[in-house]
Design an enzyme around this catalytic site. Structure first.
Site, PDB file in Angstrom:
ATOM      1  CG  ASP A  38      -7.756  37.469  46.623  1.00  0.00           C
ATOM      2  OD1 ASP A  38      -6.993  38.111  45.874  1.00  0.00           O
ATOM      3  OD2 ASP A  38      -7.625  36.244  46.836  1.00  0.00           O
ATOM      4  NE  ARG A  51      10.005  36.325  63.587  1.00  0.00           N
ATOM      5  CZ  ARG A  51      10.069  36.793  64.851  1.00  0.00           C
ATOM      6  NH1 ARG A  51       9.288  37.778  65.238  1.00  0.00           N
ATOM      7  NH2 ARG A  51      10.907  36.252  65.701  1.00  0.00           N
TER       8      ARG A  51
HETATM    9  C1  LIG Z   1      -2.548  32.650  44.046  1.00  0.00           C
HETATM   10  C2  LIG Z   1      -3.703  33.238  44.746  1.00  0.00           C
HETATM   11  C3  LIG Z   1      -3.745  33.316  46.137  1.00  0.00           C
HETATM   12  C4  LIG Z   1      -2.669  32.714  47.023  1.00  0.00           C
HETATM   13  O1  LIG Z   1      -1.443  33.343  46.877  1.00  0.00           O
HETATM   14  P1  LIG Z   1      -0.007  32.608  47.010  1.00  0.00           P
HETATM   15  O2  LIG Z   1       0.941  33.696  46.711  1.00  0.00           O
HETATM   16  O3  LIG Z   1      -0.010  31.485  46.025  1.00  0.00           O
HETATM   17  O4  LIG Z   1       0.091  32.097  48.412  1.00  0.00           O
HETATM   18  C5  LIG Z   1      -4.853  33.929  46.726  1.00  0.00           C
HETATM   19  N1  LIG Z   1      -5.853  34.439  45.973  1.00  0.00           N
HETATM   20  C6  LIG Z   1      -5.837  34.381  44.620  1.00  0.00           C
HETATM   21  C7  LIG Z   1      -6.974  34.966  43.858  1.00  0.00           C
HETATM   22  C8  LIG Z   1      -4.773  33.778  43.967  1.00  0.00           C
HETATM   23  O5  LIG Z   1      -4.777  33.713  42.630  1.00  0.00           O
END
Ligand SMILES: *Cc1c(COP(=O)(O)O)cnc(C)c1O
Length: 385
Positions: free
Chosen positions: A176, A52
């Site tokens: 993000d 982990r």
């Molecule tokens: C898919 C997505 C997420 C979440 O990611 P997962 O791998 O599905 O948990 C977060 N931000 C954006 C912009 C995404 O497209």
């Protein structure tokens, strides 16, 4: 690969973190499918104690993704949401977060349905003009969470302007970067402190793994996030780490084709009489096109369209009629996908709020894959007429 900073993107995608295995010379990083590591005497081991905390396959992948963002550190997670969760766990009750009003549905759900219960306050605001952010800063503000381009209306947020505001007010800026991938955009260089990826999407690229990543330069921030990573345990397995490393070896090639196909399809749809509105940052009339041009290398393969005069039934009929595009959630894979955000990825957002952000019932989101673009355009022609 030592000193990977001096190499260009494609070379790093293939080589960074992927040194030949010292025990055999295997060119591919082995899948260390083990939960624990034998110790010579208590605490005396080769740097690995329990998987982990640390696994060599995952470590190789983390080095690779760090190199792609020109960063010092990377942590990989068992999903993108696992990585978002870890960032928010830096905060305490009473802390405030400023974020966008067009956000990945899962992030919105986690902020409002999970962390709001822990006394963390989220402001969902229009961030397309970064100076808006300052109006919401209080003495409790700790974090700016920016997603750019946004999902699904392809808003562009000025990362450099957000970085300046974050610096001035001593806030953490997390970006993000899922939609852009490290090939198109590197937020740390523009003043972000943390970059988040849903690795599931472009980085993995083959629709076969769910994974997340956080990337950062700051040692202290890394220590804090690594502590939560290991303590809370959303860590990915070695097989998935291997698959993503393999996927990343063609990231630069795939992204070139995603961008090429994306442009052709955006231009085709823009001229189509059945399309009322199209969202793609490569158009010069996109409100933040100049910012996109400044902070992104190209404009990517994510496009959203609003169908002219289509009710929900007609929208469903269209979304279900394609032969090459598959109707599915997710994005960023080699295969083209179509998604109906209002009932799929963004269903957890209340209708009124969703529609205010432009996610109307007749909006469809395309993730343009790397197939031959003529076949994709024929598919669109056959369905749209
Ligand atoms: C898919 C997505 C997420 C979440 O990611 P997962 O791998 O599905 O948990 C977060 N931000 C954006 C912009 C995404 O497209």
């Amino acid at each position: 690969m030592s000193n990977s900073k001096s190499y260009k993107f494609g070379t790093k995608a293939i080589h960074a973190g992927a040194d030949p295995d010292p025990s055999t010379g295997a060119i591919m990083t082995p899948i260390f499918q083990t939960s624990t590591f034998v110790q010579e005497s208590p605490g005396k081991h080769k740097g690995y104690a329990y998987a982990r905390g640390k696994n060599p396959t995952r470590e190789a992948l983390q080095k690779n993704i760090a190199a792609l963002e020109n960063a010092k550190h990377c942590l990989c997670f068992s999903s993108g949401m696992g990585s978002v969760d870890t960032v928010i766990k830096l905060l305490r009750p009473g802390d405030e977060v400023i974020t966008g009003d067009d956000l990945y549905g899962g992030s919105y759900r986690m902020f409002t349905k999970v962390f709001a219960n822990y006394g963390i306050k989220f402001h969902f605001i229009n961030m397309t003009n970064a100076s808006n952010i300052e109006k919401y800063i209080t003495k409790n503000t700790k974090l700016i969470w920016a997603e750019t381009p946004t999902n699904p209306t392809m808003q562009i947020i000025d990362i450099e302007a957000c970085g300046k505001i974050a610096k001035q007010h001593n806030l953490i800026l997390a970006v993000d970067n899922t939609f852009a991938s490290p090939y198109l955009q590197n937020p740390l260089a523009l003043g972000a402190h943390i970059v988040m990826h849903s690795v599931t999407k472009y980085l993995g690229g083959h629709s076969d793994v769910v994974m997340g990543a956080l990337v950062m330069d700051d040692d202290k921030l890394y220590e804090q996030l690594a502590f939560i990573h290991n303590s809370c345990g959303a860590t990915p397995g070695p097989m998935d780490s291997f698959l993503v490393m393999r996927g990343i070896k063609t990231l630069h090639l795939r992204m070139e084709r995603h961008c090429f196909n994306g442009r052709k399809i955006a231009e085709f749809l823009k001229a189509h009489t059945k399309i009322e509105k199209i969202y793609w940052p490569g158009f010069t009339d996109h409100p933040n096109h100049e910012i996109a041009k400044k902070q992104m290398k190209d404009f990517g393969g994510m496009i959203s369209i609003v169908l002219k005069g289509a009710d929900l039934e007609e929208t469903f009929r269209i979304a279900s009629s394609f032969k090459v595009f598959s109707l599915a959630e997710s994005l960023g894979g080699v295969e083209s996908l179509i998604n109906h955000p209002a009932t799929m990825t963004h269903a957890s957002i209340p209708k009124e709020e969703r529609e205010r952000a432009g996610v109307v019932d007749n909006l469809l989101r395309l993730s343009v894959g790397v197939e031959d673009v003529e076949d994709l355009i024929d598919d669109l022609k056959n369905v749209l007429g």
